[in-house]
Motif scaffolding. Structure first.
Motif, PDB file in Angstrom:
ATOM      1  N   ILE B  12       0.897  -1.332   0.009  1.00 21.11           N
ATOM      2  CA  ILE B  12       0.045  -0.073  -0.134  1.00 21.11           C
ATOM      3  C   ILE B  12       0.841   1.145  -0.016  1.00 21.11           C
ATOM      4  O   ILE B  12       1.895   1.545   0.790  1.00 21.11           O
ATOM      5  N   TYR B  13       0.816   2.228  -0.914  1.00 21.87           N
ATOM      6  CA  TYR B  13       1.390   3.407  -0.971  1.00 21.87           C
ATOM      7  C   TYR B  13       0.515   4.295  -0.356  1.00 21.87           C
ATOM      8  O   TYR B  13      -0.531   4.631  -0.905  1.00 21.87           O
ATOM      9  N   PRO B  14       1.143   5.219   0.486  1.00 26.95           N
ATOM     10  CA  PRO B  14       0.333   6.527   1.130  1.00 26.95           C
ATOM     11  C   PRO B  14       0.702   7.492  -0.132  1.00 26.95           C
ATOM     12  O   PRO B  14       1.827   7.786  -0.445  1.00 26.95           O
ATOM     13  N   GLU B  18      -4.524   9.847   0.689  1.00 22.97           N
ATOM     14  CA  GLU B  18      -5.396   8.696   0.376  1.00 22.97           C
ATOM     15  C   GLU B  18      -4.124   7.401   0.478  1.00 22.97           C
ATOM     16  O   GLU B  18      -3.013   7.448   0.730  1.00 22.97           O
ATOM     17  N   LYS B  19      -4.854   6.162   0.202  1.00 21.08           N
ATOM     18  CA  LYS B  19      -3.977   4.920   0.334  1.00 21.08           C
ATOM     19  C   LYS B  19      -4.125   4.376  -1.187  1.00 21.08           C
ATOM     20  O   LYS B  19      -5.345   4.048  -1.505  1.00 21.08           O
ATOM     21  N   THR B  21      -3.555   1.026  -2.867  1.00 17.44           N
ATOM     22  CA  THR B  21      -3.206  -0.364  -2.841  1.00 17.44           C
ATOM     23  C   THR B  21      -2.669  -0.926  -4.180  1.00 17.44           C
ATOM     24  O   THR B  21      -3.430  -1.139  -5.205  1.00 17.44           O
ATOM     25  N   THR B  60       4.107  -4.386   2.584  1.00 17.48           N
ATOM     26  CA  THR B  60       3.518  -3.888   3.420  1.00 17.48           C
ATOM     27  C   THR B  60       3.095  -4.904   4.408  1.00 17.48           C
ATOM     28  O   THR B  60       3.087  -4.760   5.438  1.00 17.48           O
TER      29      THR B  60
END
Ligand SMILES: Nc1ncnc2c1ncn2[C@@H]1O[C@H](COP(=O)(O)OP(=O)(O)O)[C@@H](O)[C@H]1O
Ligand SMILES: [Mg+2]
Lengths: 453, 235
Positions: B12-14, B18-19, B21, B60
């Motif tokens: 998951i990238y912030p 927002e996140k 996935t 993650t």
């Protein structure tokens, strides 16, 4: 990654960016050479300072003047009693009263006017004087008209009427004529009459209308070696008691012939000055203090030496600081170049990491590049310094030669240790300034590095 | 026994608040000596998956087990050592070092691995010859065409003889003819050495080279199918 490979890759990277590497190295060159030259000035200054110290003669000999003798108001009298007291001070090896006179010497056809110091014949050895020829005065000379010449005195003998030009610095030129007399072996006469040996104008002689002064037959037993000490060079030495006798005779003569009044107070006034020999250099300060406490005015070369040392020290600190600042600026230059290089090579660093470079490989690579820049700058800087130093020593800028007082002294001296230290130091500067950029390179994420297009 | 094992891998990238996935609970197994293709549209999460398998990115959640070692538990230095030994990587944009010749670029992984100079030069030379660059050995990247650069990059990925080769859109910058040449070359070498090859692509034609095609969609494994396997290893 092996060490040789790190070096080769680092060199390759530096070589690829020739201009940038050159400019950064140039910064280090300027920094290194300015610090080396500044230090070399300081070293040269110290050397000429040491030379000067040599010329000042013996620092363990103190001189005390008798203010009363010179007509100043003072409760202090320097006489035999006070000498006895001074001898008791701890650290005093010997002390002698000094009486000075101005006498005329004649040797064959040649004459010379000479400052004569009457001292305790015994103390001459203690005072540290050394002869080039013959011997020093000793106890046996106490009641003799035996004399020791300073090394310049034999050169003073000239034909009557010839101008004495020895004070004009003639002694410095190398092709000086040898003395016209052989002081030790030739027959020598001495007189307090300033006309002794001179061709006296007839009219003058008539006006005096007196018998000529009978000269003393004296024997020169030694000539001092050339020690550059003006306090011995231009003086002749003899027993104090004999000189006092001569001075008494002179006073009588002046009274009888010229009608001058005899100075009856001489006993009250005491001696002109004292020479005090300290046991060694470490006790000079304490002896000086004891003498001052007793109320004497002490002239010690140590004061001058300490002053000079202080001035030289702060001047050197200033020079060093100037050099240090420029080296600091060049260190910032290295850091800047390395950071630029890392921005530019972000992608490269990422690639290397992906294909197997460890963190320490990356760090070593960048550190080494910085060290090489520092080292190269150091090498070129030291070479440049030798050049600048040679130019300075030949050109002798008036400002700089003022600082190094003596003529013919080098303004700038670069000893081997200084060059080696600067190479080491400039490399360390490279290492330190490369450290932060290298860490930064190491911490770069390989992935984001590769993604930057 | 599978050489690569992936257990419920999530990334998951912030992005701001927002996140994103990129990868959602992916589990996979890959076997030694086979050719795999991660096939999917742009943004589906193929590269993310590949980078995590190569230890270039931390997951993650989930596990990446290669030859029994857990990559998600390793630090950067351990990962570097692991890559030196086991992994070769081919990029879409070649990623050669511009200051170095073809030979030096290929030698670099061996230099990091501390292989003695004589051996590594010999290996790199042989590798360059086998990718058809016999007469480009002393050329720098700027002096070569895209296809030639990619050949150097392939030589660099294989020179260590790693068990696994990862290739992220290796032909993305090449024309069709060169693309096919490159695919022939890369699959041929990996089959000869019984290496596991994982190719990321959005190109159906390329997926035809694979033993197994893994369809990726929105960060998930959509389906896994047998490839046609255009070339058979005849050795
Ligand atoms: N560093 C990142 N930060 C934020 N989002 C990212 C990052 N890398 C990838 N993504 C997102 O993750 C998703 C998958 O990306 P990627 O794996 O590169 O896809 P593909 O390789 O299949 O085209 C995309 O939506 C992309 O925008
Ligand atoms: Mg991608």
């Amino acid at each position: 990654m092996g060490s040789i490979d790190v070096i080769l890759i680092a060199l390759r990277n530096l070589f690829k960016h020739k201009l940038r590497t050159f400019l950064t190295v140039l910064g280090v060159v300027v920094g290194t050479s300015s610090i080396v030259i500044m230090i070399s000035l300081g070293i040269a200054m110290n050397e000429s300072f040491d030379k000067q110290l040599d010329q000042m003669g013996d620092l363990t000999v103190l001189e005390v003047y008798n203010p009363a003798y010179w007509g100043e108001k003072s409760d202090l009298v320097i006489n035999n009693a006070s000498i006895g007291e001074i001898r008791k001070i701890e650290g005093v090896k010997s002390a002698t009263a000094v009486v000075e006179g101005y006498l005329k010497f004649k040797c064959g056809r040649y004459v010379a006017s000479v400052n004569v110091k009457g001292i305790d014949a015994e103390s001459m050895e203690d005072l540290g004087y050394k002869t080039a020829e013959g011997r020093l005065l000793d106890k046996s000379d106490e009641n003799q008209l035996n004399i020791v010449f300073g090394d310049e005195i034999p050169y003073n003998f000239e034909k009557p009427g010839a101008r004495n030009n020895y004070y004009g610095g003639m002694e410095e030129t190398e092709e000086r004529e040898p003395p016209k007399i052989d002081a030790i072996n030739d027959k020598m006469q001495m007189s307090y009459d300033s006309n002794f040996g001179e061709k006296v104008v007839a009219a003058e002689e008539e006006s005096k209308n007196t018998k000529p002064v009978k000269p003393y037959n004296v024997k020169v037993v030694g000539v001092l070696e050339d020690n550059n000490d003006y306090k011995t060079k231009y003086y002749a030495f003899m027993s104090i008691s004999e000189l006092e006798k001569i001075q008494k005779a002179e006073a009588r003569f002046n009274r009888d012939v010229n009608g001058m009044r005899e100075d009856n107070n001489s006993a009250k006034k005491g001696y002109q000055s004292l020479l005090i020999k300290c046991a060694d250099i470490d006790v000079v300060a304490s002896v000086t203090e004891s003498l001052s406490d007793m109320g004497y005015e002490v002239y010690s070369q140590m004061d001058y030496v300490n002053n000079m040392k202080e001035i030289a020290g702060s001047l050197q600190a200033l020079l060093g600081a100037i050099g240090g600042v420029s080296l600091f600026i060049s260190a910032i230059g290295i850091t800047n170049t390395m950071i630029m290089s890392i921005y530019e090579r972000t992608r490269e660093i990422g690639i290397m990491k992906v294909i197997g470079a460890t963190l320490s490989d990356i760090k070593r690579l960048f550190l080494l590049e910085a060290i090489i820049i520092g080292f190269m700058g150091g090498v070129i800087g030291v070479l440049l310094s030798y050049g600048v130093s040679a130019v300075l020593n030949n050109v002798e800028l008036s400002f700089l030669s003022m600082m190094s007082s003596e003529e013919g002294n080098d303004i700038s001296t670069i000893p081997l240790w200084l060059s080696i230290c600067s190479l080491f130091f400039s490399s360390v500067v490279g290492l330190v300034s490369g450290y932060f950029p290298a860490r930064r390179a190491m911490k770069l994420s390989s992935l984001s590095a590769i993604k930057t297009e | 026994m599978s050489i690569i094992k992936i257990n419920s891998l999530t990334k998951i990238y912030p992005v701001g608040n927002e996140k994103v996935t990129a990868l959602d609970n992916v589990s996979l197994e890959m076997e030694k000596g086979k050719i795999y293709c991660l096939l999917g549209t742009s943004g589906s999460g193929k590269s993310t998956l590949l980078n995590m398998m190569a230890g270039l990115e931390k997951p993650t959640r989930g596990q990446i087990i290669i030859k029994g070692s857990h990559l998600e538990k390793m630090n950067e230095n351990q990962l570097a050592k692991f890559r030196q030994k086991n992994i070769g990587f081919v990029f879409q944009s070649y990623n050669l070092l511009p200051a170095f010749t073809a030979l030096e670029n290929v030698t670099l992984p061996l230099i990091f691995k501390k292989v003695p100079k004589r051996i590594r030069e010999k290996k790199a030379r042989e590798m360059l010859i086998s990718v058809g660059l016999k007469d480009r050995i002393k050329h720098t990247p700027a002096q070569m065409s895209g296809g030639q650069q990619q050949r150097v990059s392939i030589a660099r990925a294989f020179v260590n003889n790693p068990d696994i080769i990862f290739a992220d859109e290796p032909t993305g910058n090449l024309d069709t003819k060169t693309t096919l040449e490159m695919m022939d070359l890369i699959t041929k070498i990996s089959m000869e050495n019984n290496q596991t090859l994982v190719i990321v692509t959005h190109d159906l034609e390329i997926s035809e080279y694979a033993d197994v095609i893994i369809h990726i969609r929105d960060g998930k494994v959509d389906r896994v199918e047998e490839g046609k396997k255009k070339i058979e290893y005849k050795g």
